[in-house]
Design an enzyme around this catalytic site. Structure first.
Site: not given
Ligand code: HXC
Length: 512
Positions: A166-167, A401-402
């Site tokens: 759950g939470g 771009g890398a």
């Protein structure tokens, strides 16, 4: 007086029984250690000081007034790991399934508050049915709040040693490192029964939220152990690389390896043929003190490697491409993995080393639809934000771009950029670039195939080396692979006094 002391002893003995001997036996039958046995195995012998041992819940609903146990299902306090102070809470499944009611939550909050004030790590041992059904409404909020307050101040570990449902999953999720034990840990928001009722899907708790799922698919878990004992050893090792808080630097190891040790073996690891893959982990082991590399999230986004080493005795966070998996390209999961690690290192004064061999971002609609733009931005943000000492080494290739995505540039805040003699640095890979810039020559040639090979080779000779980039000012030093360890130790030594002040703001808006 004697009677009073005896009373204390008998009450303490009762508290140590948790939910009672029958429940303790049941816990062992489930293959699990008890909350107190866990603390004993994790902490240095005799170092644990328990607090709030006699706390009980004050709930009277649903007959709860008849079900009271000292400690209210969680053992809290502080102790030492390898001589260094930590604060601990350990949920006791023998008391109402370790479920979290008001008093239980308040005890956890108390040790978290102390840890933040003192500046010492928080270690939570989780074994719980979640919010206590009779009185747990809303209590997790107080823990989430403290997890967030502690973030970037003290390291937070959560060890999932049973159910975490759950939470309740969100407290570990707000921590820095989640540890799981194969076969024992289960983490999910909605369990198998709820899933069956809502969607009709049938799945076991293990297949839904076991250690394999979270270490290989979801990326929720950072470390997986075969047993609880192994998990505690992992905790001890990871702590050894970290400072107690962001006010400190990580402790230096006393027994440093020879800082001038040559790393000749690296030349044999990197193949001459640029199309052939190799194992970047061999290079990490090679440069590290005593060849020791502590890897994090080993089985998730394997194209990106993260973890800790020591160089000259000092902790360093390593971020490296893995050419063996997807050629070491950047994708969604790799971006999430590196971004979070970079931010952790930066928050805790741990210098960052990037080892680069990256052809760029992984192409494909799955990546675009999944938001590689959004996820890739996290890594860029994390690098640009980081003010700890930073060194990048181009091991083999880096294209286009890398360069920013792997922080191969002072433009994104890297302090020193080194290229090995094996490095290739260009806007694009030779094959793609030759196809574009020599398109006409290839098309007009008598033998276009042969011409293409010739053009690729020409491009490679011209650009696929570190020298053009060095002439343009991208590279601080070109070194032989055998000098890598000594050079890195020297560079981090020179960066020790680094101070970088950024414009003041409440906080940035990282593209989550
Ligand atoms: C009160 C609980 C409990 C809970 C377990 N117990 N979970 N008591 N509140 N949440 C009790 C059981 O009644 C039982 O008591 C004892 O703990 C052991 O549980 P068992 O079911 O016998 O053990 P096991 O078969 O090992 O199963 C463990 C379990 C299961 C998988 C955790 O108990 C379970 O599914 N519990 C509910 C989990 C859940 O849905 N939690 C979410 C709550 S809501 P006795 O007296 O018989 O020994 C939530 C929201 C938080 O967490 C929101 C935050 C934002």
């Amino acid at each position: 007086m004697k009677d009073r002391n005896e009373e204390l002893k008998s009450r303490e003995a009762l508290a140590r029984l948790g939910g009672g001997q029958k429940q303790l036996d049941k816990q062992h039958e489930r293959g699990k250690l008890t909350a107190r046995e866990r603390i004993d195995q994790l902490l240095d012998p005799g170092s644990f000081m328990e607090i709030e041992m006699f706390v009980t819940h004050q709930c009277t609903k649903f007959g709860m007034d008849k079900e009271k146990f000292y400690g209210d299902g969680v053992v809290v306090g502080s102790g030492k790991v390898s001589g260094r102070q930590v604060f601990v809470y350990s949920q006791d499944f023998t008391v109402m399934g370790g479920s979290l009611g008001k008093a239980h939550a308040s005890k956890i909050c108390h040790v978290m508050d102390l840890a933040i004030k003192v500046g010492a790590p928080i270690i939570g041992l989780i074994d719980s049915g979640g919010a206590r059904i009779q009185e747990g409404l809303g209590q997790y909020g107080s823990i989430f709040f403290r997890n967030t307050m502690a973030s970037g101040i003290v390291p937070q570990f959560c060890l999932i040693l049973g159910p975490c449902a759950g939470g309740a999953v969100y407290s570990p999720a707000l921590c820095d490192f989640i540890f799981m034990v194969d076969g024992l840990s289960k983490m999910h928001i909605t369990g198998p029964n709820v899933i069956k009722a809502v969607t009709g899907e049938e799945i076991s708790a293990e297949d839904l939220g076991g250690a394999k799922v979270h270490s290989q698919k979801s990326g929720v878990a950072h470390l997986v152990a075969k047993t609880e004992q192994e998990c505690f050893e992992q905790v001890k090792k990871l702590l050894s690389f970290l400072p107690a808080s962001s006010r400190e630097t990580a402790p230096a190891a006393a027994d440093s390896d020879d800082p001038m040790r040559l790393t000749e073996e690296i030349e044999k690891v990197i193949p001459d043929n640029p199309q052939r893959a190799y194992d970047m982990k061999k290079i990490i082991h090679s440069i590290a003190d005593h060849n020791d590399f502590f890897e994090i999230q080993e089985d998730f986004a394997k194209n990106m490697i993260i973890g800790f080493i020591r160089l000259g005795g000092n902790s360093v966070g390593v971020i490296a491409n893995q050419p063996l998996v997807s050629a070491g390209s950047l994708d969604i999961d790799a971006s999430d993995k590196s971004a979070r690690f970079i931010r952790f290192c930066d928050a805790f004064n741990i210098p960052i080393l990037n080892l680069v061999d990256c052809p760029g971002y992984l192409p494909g609609k799955h990546q675009e639809f999944g938001g590689i733009i959004r996820h890739g931005a996290k890594t860029l943000y994390a690098y640009c934000e980081a003010v700890v000492p930073r060194v990048s080494v181009i091991v083999r290739k880096i294209y286009g771009g890398a360069m920013s995505g792997m922080a191969v540039s002072k433009l994104v805040g890297t302090d020193f950029t080194i290229a090995l003699t094996t490095a290739e640095i260009a806007i694009m890979g030779p094959e793609g670039a030759a196809n574009i810039i020599f398109k006409d020559e290839i098309a007009k040639a008598e033998d276009p195939k042969a011409m293409r090979v010739q053009m690729v080779n020409e491009y490679r000779e011209k650009f696929a080396n570190p020298y053009v980039a060095a002439e343009e000012g991208w590279i601080d030093a070109i070194i032989e692979p055998k000098d890598m360890r000594a050079c890195l130790i020297g560079m981090f030594e020179r960066l020790k006094g680094k101070v970088e002040v950024r414009p003041g703001k409440r906080h940035g808006s990282i593209p989550l």
